[in-house]
Design an enzyme around this catalytic site. Structure first.
Site, short mmCIF file in Angstrom:
data_model
loop_
_atom_site.label_atom_id
_atom_site.label_comp_id
_atom_site.label_asym_id
_atom_site.label_seq_id
_atom_site.Cartn_x
_atom_site.Cartn_y
_atom_site.Cartn_z
CG PHE A 173 5.34 3.97 -1.90
CD1 PHE A 173 5.23 5.18 -1.23
CD2 PHE A 173 4.48 2.95 -1.58
CE1 PHE A 173 4.27 5.36 -0.26
CE2 PHE A 173 3.51 3.12 -0.60
CZ PHE A 173 3.40 4.33 0.07
CB THR B 202 0.00 3.16 -1.88
OG1 THR B 202 -1.28 3.59 -1.40
CG2 THR B 202 0.78 4.39 -2.32
#
Length: 359
Positions: A261, A259
């Site tokens: 960010f 992921t």
């Protein structure tokens, strides 16, 4: 007997080195406090990310080994984080609650001594930074399995915050329960995204167990901490926080599950020499427009790493484009390309230029 004496001597030498390290850490801390006093007197920014990068890069390059080069960064991130806390608590808002992957990303980037503040939503993270309640905010923007996170992209339509950094976090999902036994699991709780990322594993290993959507992986862990017949899909960190046992580790379907960010702040980041720039723009609906919007970058040899479109909510069948490219907006070629792009756009917004994250 001789072996024991040798081991004891080596341990004494290690203790002596540790004492020297501690003495130097305190010496460094005193210097940092002096720097803080000078910054206060000159009304300078107390946090300068470019200075941190200089420290990491200089020490990694100078490291002769055998201490691992990558570990140098981790050690000094914590030293710098603790030192900053002596000057002033570095408050960072993140998409909460605690023990979520956003929390882990914030700790990875800012260290354990930063003052990390969980917020209830992505808009609340932006609001905390805009109001000066936090110096930075950390929000998820995309996942290698599930794609872009629309709530974060939509916030840039309204906010003037700039992207200051990106954080890449490998996301490993753990099946957690109170007992640690498969046979006790009658239902599984988690956020919809981890459930989707573990869909195949769940179908093969818990085919008849109901899956329950909740607001976060942390809430799932909190529920399971009170229910011996349930399991949660959450981070390994959540197991230590909520006293849960690991039933099965790394149950995500894709092995390279990352992921990304974004760290948002009120100022543009300085040029690092290995940067990315993110743009948001809307083009006029006319023949050849897609070619024209990409041409300014192609003719200058600027690499485009991502292009994403989102519907313009105020008008049907019109779209906003999000673009990531190599380089800093202060680079002449990048600045010229963005200027050329604006000639065929209804608007162009630079979301930020920031150092490329290391995977």
């Amino acid at each position: 007997m001789k072996e024991k004496q040798t081991l004891a001597k080596l341990r004494q030498e290690i203790d002596a080195v540790d004492d020297r390290i501690l003495e130097l850490l305190n010496e460094r801390a005193k210097l940092v406090m002096q720097v803080g006093a000078v910054k206060t007197e000159n009304r300078s920014d107390f946090h300068v990310p470019s200075r941190e990068r200089e420290i990491y890069e200089r020490l990694a390059a100078a490291n002769p080994g055998p201490f691992p080069a990558e570990a140098v960064r981790g050690v000094f991130r914590e030293i710098i984080s603790a030192s900053l806390a002596l000057e002033k608590p570095l408050k960072v808002a993140f998409l909460g609650p605690n023990a979520t992957f956003s929390h882990l990303a914030a700790m990875q980037h800012f260290g354990l001594s930063a003052s990390l503040s969980p917020e209830r939503s992505i808009p609340a993270v932006f609001e905390a930074v805009e109001k000066g309640e936090a110096y930075y905010g950390v929000v998820p923007v995309e996942n290698t399995t599930e794609g872009m996170i629309s709530h974060t992209l939509d916030m840039f339509m309204e906010s003037e915050l700039k992207i200051n950094a990106e954080v890449l976090l490998e996301v490993s999902h753990f099946l957690l329960s109170r007992t640690g036994r498969f046979e006790d699991i009658k239902k599984v709780y988690s956020h919809p995204q981890p459930l989707a990322q573990c869909r195949k594993w769940l179908a093969e290993n818990l085919p008849n167990v109901p899956l329950v959507d909740v607001a976060s992986t942390t809430l799932a862990a909190q529920i399971v901490a009170e229910d011996y017949t349930a399991a949660a899909i959450a981070s390994e960190y959540a197991s230590s926080i909520y006293n849960l046992k690991i039933v099965k580790a790394r149950i995500e379907d894709q092995v390279n599950n990352f992921t990304r960010f974004l760290v948002v702040g009120r100022k543009m980041a300085d040029r690092s020499g290995d940067d990315k720039t993110s743009l948001m723009f809307s083009v006029r609906d006319e023949p050849g427009i897609l070619h024209r919007m990409l041409e300014p970058f192609a003719k200058r040899g600027i690499n485009l790493s991502k292009i994403e479109s989102r519907p313009l909510k105020k008008k049907a069948w019109e779209y906003i484009f999000y673009l990531d490219l190599s380089g800093h907006i202060s680079d002449p070629a990048v600045g010229e390309a963005v200027q050329d792009l604006s000639t065929c756009c209804q608007f162009v917004k630079v979301l930020g230029s920031y150092p490329r994250a290391r995977q």
